[in-house]
Structures are given as C-alpha cells and as structure tokens.
Enzyme design. Sequence first.
Site, PDB file in Angstrom:
ATOM      1  N   CYS A 162       9.169 -28.049 -43.964  1.00 40.31           N
ATOM      2  CA  CYS A 162       9.778 -28.997 -43.024  1.00 40.31           C
ATOM      3  C   CYS A 162      10.186 -30.317 -43.671  1.00 40.31           C
ATOM      4  CB  CYS A 162       8.828 -29.231 -41.851  1.00 40.31           C
ATOM      5  SG  CYS A 162       8.448 -27.707 -40.969  1.00 40.31           S
ATOM      6  N   HIS A 302       7.397 -38.542 -39.217  1.00 37.11           N
ATOM      7  CA  HIS A 302       7.474 -37.077 -39.130  1.00 37.11           C
ATOM      8  C   HIS A 302       6.986 -36.634 -37.752  1.00 37.11           C
ATOM      9  CE1 HIS A 302       7.613 -32.975 -40.487  1.00 37.11           C
ATOM     10  NE2 HIS A 302       6.327 -32.790 -40.231  1.00 37.11           N
ATOM     11  N   GLU A 313      -0.728 -39.229 -40.304  1.00 44.11           N
ATOM     12  CA  GLU A 313       0.439 -40.033 -40.640  1.00 44.11           C
ATOM     13  C   GLU A 313       0.206 -41.498 -40.287  1.00 44.11           C
ATOM     14  OE1 GLU A 313       5.324 -40.032 -40.306  1.00 44.11           O
ATOM     15  OE2 GLU A 313       4.167 -38.700 -39.019  1.00 44.11           O
ATOM     16  N   LYS A 334      11.263 -36.452 -32.873  1.00 44.99           N
ATOM     17  CA  LYS A 334      10.868 -35.117 -32.414  1.00 44.99           C
ATOM     18  C   LYS A 334      10.380 -35.110 -30.975  1.00 44.99           C
ATOM     19  CE  LYS A 334       9.725 -33.367 -37.035  1.00 44.99           C
ATOM     20  NZ  LYS A 334       9.917 -34.623 -37.793  1.00 44.99           N
ATOM     21  N   HIS A 339      10.817 -30.021 -33.094  1.00 45.37           N
ATOM     22  CA  HIS A 339      10.683 -29.924 -34.546  1.00 45.37           C
ATOM     23  C   HIS A 339      11.708 -28.924 -35.075  1.00 45.37           C
ATOM     24  CE1 HIS A 339       9.311 -30.017 -38.492  1.00 45.37           C
ATOM     25  NE2 HIS A 339       8.027 -29.733 -38.345  1.00 45.37           N
ATOM     26  N   PHE A 398       4.605 -27.512 -44.431  1.00 46.75           N
ATOM     27  CA  PHE A 398       3.560 -26.560 -44.777  1.00 46.75           C
ATOM     28  C   PHE A 398       3.451 -26.430 -46.294  1.00 46.75           C
ATOM     29  CE2 PHE A 398       3.411 -23.642 -40.754  1.00 46.75           C
ATOM     30  CZ  PHE A 398       2.799 -24.670 -40.054  1.00 46.75           C
TER      31      PHE A 398
END
Length: 412
Positions: A162, A302, A313, A334, A339, A398
């Site tokens: 991502c 993110h 984060e 998002k 996402h 990931f």
Amino acid sequence: MERVVITGMGVISPLGNDVQSFWSKLIRGESGITRIDTFDTDGHKAKIAGLVRDFDAEARFGRKEARRMDRFCQFALAAAEQAFADAALDPEKVDRERMGVYVGSGIGGIQTLLEQEALLQERGPGRVSPTLVPMMIANMAAAMISIRFGAHGPTMAPVTACSIGNTAIGEAFRLIRAGGSDVVLAGGTEAAITDISLASFGNATAISTRNDEPAKASRPFDLERDGFVMAEGAGIVVLESLTHALKRNARIYAEVIGYGASSDAYHMVATHPEGIGAYLAMKAALREAGIEPQEVDLISAHATSTEIGDKTETAAIKRLFGEAAYNIPVTANKSMIGHMLGAAGGVEAIALVKSLGEGVIPPTINLENPDPACDLDYVPNRARRADLSIGISNSFGFGGHNAVIALKNFAE
C-alpha cells in the site's frame, strides 16, 4: 542536482474520475463508500467498498483494446492520459528516451486471473486466454502507459503493497534529480475488489463490517472504528525536472523536495507497535528535503481506520515532531475514499498538491468519538482553510514497507 516539479495529475477514484470531481467532493467531506453491487456478497462479513463508478473502458479505449487490459490497467492508463494532457506535454517535442514510467500495483490483474481460472475449471485448458499472463502481471500498467506515450526511458512497477504510489513518486523524483530522466509518469493503481480478496480480508477481521452505514464505515482515529474499507482506482502524476518544465513554460503545481523509505522489519502484516518504520521514513523525507519538523504545515496520514495503524502512526508523528505535532493539521483522505491499496499513495499525493495550492485541508470525516490514544489535530468532519507551504504524505504497506514524500508550493 535537478529540482523536480509536478506538472500534471490524473485520478480515477470512488469520488470521481477526474481531479476536479475528486477534489471538490473530498473537501466537501463526501464519502465514496457504498454497498458492493458488482458481485454477490452473500456470506461475506463485509459488503461495502469504495467502488469506481461511471467508468466505461470501452468508450475510452475501444472495445478491442479495453478487453486486452485488466481493470487495474484500464484505471492506470485513464489516469495517465489525464495527467499527460493536464501537463500539456507535446509528445512530438518530448525526448522519449528521457521519458519514463514508474507505476505499480499491489495485486495486479486479480479479476482476470479469477475469470480465467473459472474458465479452466469449467471448460478446460483450451479455453484459457493466451493473454492471461500479460493481463494479470503487475508491471503491465506501467508497460501500457509506456506504449501509449512512446516512453523509452526507465519504466518499472514497484511493488511495496500500500506504499506503492509514494515509492513510485519518490523513486522517480530521485531519478530525475540525478539527471536520469526529464519526465516521469508516476503513481499507483489497483482494482482488487473481488470475491476472494473481500473474503480474505474479512476472515482476517481487517475490514469494516458497518454494512448498514457504508458512508460511516471508514473512521480513522475514531474509537468506534472496526477496520479499513477496500477501495479501487488510480492516481498518476507527471514529474519533470525544473529545467525541462521552465523551458516549455509549463504550469507547475508543486515541487517534490524529499522522499523517505524504510522497513519495519517486524511482521508480515502488523505495523511495528512503536511505529519505528513510519518514524524513520518521515525523518528521512524531511532530512532529504532539508527542512526542520516545525516547517511542515500539513500531514496527509496513511490512517487506514485500524486501531493499531492509527495509534502507531500518531505515535510516530509525535516522536518525530515532538510538541510541534499538536500544531500540525493531520488529514485522513481514506475516511472518504477508503483504502485504495496500491493506488492510495498516488491519489493522496494529488490531494496534498491541491491542498497546498488552494490552502484547503480536506476533513477527516466520521471522527465523532476520538480515540484517546489519537490526540492530534485531525481536522475533524469539516474542511479548513489554512496558509500552507510544505506538506508530507505517508504511505505504509504490508510487509513493513514505508514511503513518505515531502511536497512544497513552487517558488523559483
């Protein structure tokens, strides 16, 4: 070293299939999350996603060409054509040996693979398409863009989950800065909302099951969040050396001033509990940009709407920015678009460019009951006007991949 600027942008997204539609809905706080109606969701835990609507590939590319591209590739080529046109590049005047393409996808042509596997099982090997492999491999989006514009320069498809969009933009930035290319189309694309991927994420309890309230399902930093929402689309930008852009009197949207990448070196899917990778990537981006933390005016987070992701984060931002973290607005796109996986970084970079240029920060919607562990200024629920010069955009993936880009309003 060359300075690097953004001169064109293109978007395919759940909020619209051009930059202006996307941006206007984003700053209005509209959600692009809806019930899935493209396949039967019976038996699935999650039944919602950020789907691209009103996208007619055959009308754009012609029936024959459209049928030779998976949806992820169609999205990428459509966004790239927008960006190229927006940059007002003349293909006859660009040195094509010095024009590259850095566009990646996390999953590639999964829909094509599933369709052809079904044909194999139902009708045998003789019915499998000879174009299966070229349609499903993740580098084909970059390849098709290269073919479309005759770009003979470096062409690659980074696969960093991502964080792909930021990886692509960041690596293209470094290529141009080092003098390796004049122009690079960069970003990410994804079309992975399929039966099997929805099932897998659902069984991993990673995605929201707020099926009765799709527009409220993606809620970064909110105590009542229950996972991320899958989405699809593409975000592509045109990067140019400043020398090249000025020579042709190009409109310049923003300057790329820094890029940082890191690895959590921790787990296949889980974020490092202390946010060490996120911290290192942000730190590296600021170092390369030659700026101090207090000079950052906006952080595009993110922020996927998972408990561990939002918390780590936030912790990483506080670790890097210290007390200044509480004075820097943090926005979570998002919350509205879901996402977009490999497309997320490219689309969110475009949103950051628009914020810097127009002085408007998109809201983080659905932030109604803030998580006490997430105590920064997330611009809750309503857009905000602000004087903005420098912003950073975070993308994590990931495997522990982290990529951060730093952008600045352009000034000669």
